[in-house]
Structure formats: C-alpha cells, structure tokens
Design a protein around this motif. Sequence first.
Motif, PDB file in Angstrom:
ATOM      1  N   LEU A 176       0.831  -1.210  -0.048  1.00 63.45           N
ATOM      2  CA  LEU A 176      -0.094  -0.088  -0.099  1.00 63.45           C
ATOM      3  C   LEU A 176       0.883   1.193   0.160  1.00 63.45           C
ATOM      4  N   PRO A 177       1.669   1.365   0.983  1.00 62.65           N
ATOM      5  CA  PRO A 177       2.690   2.697   0.939  1.00 62.65           C
ATOM      6  C   PRO A 177       3.460   2.945  -0.594  1.00 62.65           C
ATOM      7  N   ALA A 178       3.811   1.988  -1.147  1.00 67.94           N
ATOM      8  CA  ALA A 178       4.474   2.123  -2.470  1.00 67.94           C
ATOM      9  C   ALA A 178       3.448   2.553  -3.502  1.00 67.94           C
ATOM     10  N   ALA A 179       2.209   1.866  -3.252  1.00 67.80           N
ATOM     11  CA  ALA A 179       1.159   2.343  -4.355  1.00 67.80           C
ATOM     12  C   ALA A 179       0.742   3.674  -4.089  1.00 67.80           C
ATOM     13  N   VAL A 180       0.407   4.421  -3.012  1.00 67.02           N
ATOM     14  CA  VAL A 180       0.108   5.591  -2.498  1.00 67.02           C
ATOM     15  C   VAL A 180       1.425   6.562  -2.968  1.00 67.02           C
ATOM     16  N   GLY A 181       2.389   5.955  -2.835  1.00 66.98           N
ATOM     17  CA  GLY A 181       3.768   7.019  -2.895  1.00 66.98           C
ATOM     18  C   GLY A 181       3.756   7.210  -4.350  1.00 66.98           C
ATOM     19  N   ARG A 182       3.719   6.222  -5.288  1.00 65.31           N
ATOM     20  CA  ARG A 182       3.546   6.445  -6.945  1.00 65.31           C
ATOM     21  C   ARG A 182       2.416   7.059  -7.267  1.00 65.31           C
ATOM     22  N   LEU A 183       1.333   7.075  -6.553  1.00 66.60           N
ATOM     23  CA  LEU A 183       0.189   8.016  -6.971  1.00 66.60           C
ATOM     24  C   LEU A 183       0.286   9.323  -6.738  1.00 66.60           C
ATOM     25  N   VAL A 184       0.686   9.748  -5.555  1.00 67.20           N
ATOM     26  CA  VAL A 184       0.931  11.329  -5.239  1.00 67.20           C
ATOM     27  C   VAL A 184       2.315  11.760  -5.791  1.00 67.20           C
TER      28      VAL A 184
END
Length: 337
Positions: A186-194
């Motif tokens: 989850l952190p990596a997915a959110v990081g890529r998005l923002v």
Amino acid sequence: MDWGQRRGLLVGGAAALAVLAVLFVVVGTDRVVESLLSADPALVAATFGLALCWLVTWSLMLRTVLGSLDISLGVTTAFLVYAGAVFANNVTPFGQAGGEPVAAALISRVSGSRYESSLVGIASVDVLNVVPSLSLVLLGVGYYATTAAVGERLEVAVTVAVALIAAIVTVIGLVWRFRRTVVERLPAAVGRLVGRFDRFDAERVTEGIGRRLRNFFEDIERVGTSPGRLAAAVGLSLTGWLFQSAALVVAFAAVGASIPPAVALFAVPLAYVAGATPLPGGLGGIEAAFVALLVPTTGVPASAVTAAVLVFRGGVYWMPVAVGGVSASVLGVRTVR
C-alpha cells in the motif's frame, strides 16, 4: 477548519434538518410539540442522567483500552477526551468513521502519544462496542419474538444490521489477515500516485505511510494481547449500552408512554446503524430509524414515540455535543496530564 470542511458540515447539517422536518410533517408537528411540552421534567432529567452515566462508562472503556497501549489518562481527563471524541463523531458525516481521525488527534495531543496509537485506541473502542450491541439485538429480538409477532420491518432492520456488521468484521478480518501485504504494497502504491504531483516526494510519502502502518498494526497486536483489559472493556461497553437502553425507557415514561425493556435493548443498537449515513452523527437518520422501529413494535402513537426519541437524543446526542465541544476546545489548545 477549511472551507471544504465547513461546506461539508453545512450541507450535512442542512440535510439533517430536512430529514427532521419531513419526520415532523409526517408524524404531526403539533402533536409532537404537545407531547414534549407535557413531558415530566424529573423524568427528562433522569434520561439525561442515564445518558451521562453512559458517557462516563464508555470514557472508562476508552481509558482501559488506552492503558493496554501504555497511554495513561486520568479518569476526568479520559471523560473529557471521550466527550470530545463523541463531539467529533456527532458533527462529522458517517458517524464514527468521520470522527475517529479527529478523536485520535485529540487523544494524541492530550496524552503525548503517537497518532497511530491514539487511532488504534479509539478505533478499538468502536469495534469492541459491536460485540455487546449485536448480542443485545439478538437477545432483545429473541425475547420480543416470544411475546409478539416479529413484523417485516423489524426483520429487515435486523437483517440489514447483521449484514452490515458482518461485512465490517469481514473487511477488518481480511485486512488483519493480509496486514503484511498491506504494509508492503500500500505505501508504495500511494507513493507512486502522489509522486505524480510536484509538491510530493514519492519516496518520503512511501516511507512515512509504511512506518505509520507498521506502528498501527503493532499497536493493534498490543491491544489483543491484554485479555484482562479486553474483558473489562467489553463489560464497560455492555454497561454503556444498558444505560442507553434504560435512558430510552425513561424517555418514554417522561412523555407518558411505556415500552418493554426488551424493545429498548434491540432498538438502540439497531437505530444507530443509520449513523452510517452521510449526516452529521446520523442526525435525522437515527431519529427516523427509531420512529420506524418503535411505532410498530410498541403500539405507542407516532407523535409520542417521536417526542420520546427527541428527549432521548437530547441526552445521548446534544448533551455530548455541548460537553464535548467545550472539552475539545479546551484540550485542543493545551496539553492536559
């Protein structure tokens, strides 16, 4: 509070007032007002007293849960903090779901604890409250079924409540079962998005979210490894539900009506399912749910039911809003030990 939050609050408040207005028109405003004006002041005060007992009991529950996370609060401070948490729940959409982040920030500020730990504490209180509430629904409906026919409306309400609770428990169970995967991905997915936006650093966002998630799940494990505190918390939760049920019975007595205690046992937790609506603390929706449940199950006229529900909600909704609003304001500007 920024303009977006103010607008959301205003829209939600207007919607709640609209629901209440429709309820009054359908039931009969004159008859409801007449019932309220003829209410026994001593019994109205008793309703508020029982509501205060509920608020104190669940503040002790919060204190017990926070204790398992090594967060220490005095009894008075725990009461003020929990009142502030209820205030946050009552003025934000979707009830607990909307108010928990605000409540967690308040707990963190007052106790000096990590935000994640505070969020685990208030979320654990809400989750633990499900166990006694579902038990009371099944117990109350079961007893009611032995004395009267269970109508279709009650069957639907119980089915919806059980299905909603089952869905929430299932989601929580799945998140817990796959918590390591959540922390890893989850952190990596959110990081890529923002990270697509220039103002955010994807690496720092990923690292920050990952750290908070790890702390969050570690704190949940700490709560789960304190069986004595868990048992005490569930006992306090049950006591709080019983105080609310008693308050509803007394509210009916205040307007000159009576209902079986068994009906109050299942009506209180069932009506609160309406708190999941996008209304501030379920205002309007919960009152309508109470009326829809209690008119067919008690035989009391709709106007008297509505008046009794308004007296009851005065104790469990408006009183915590007043007390919690003051305590949230005070605790929000200075640290209290």
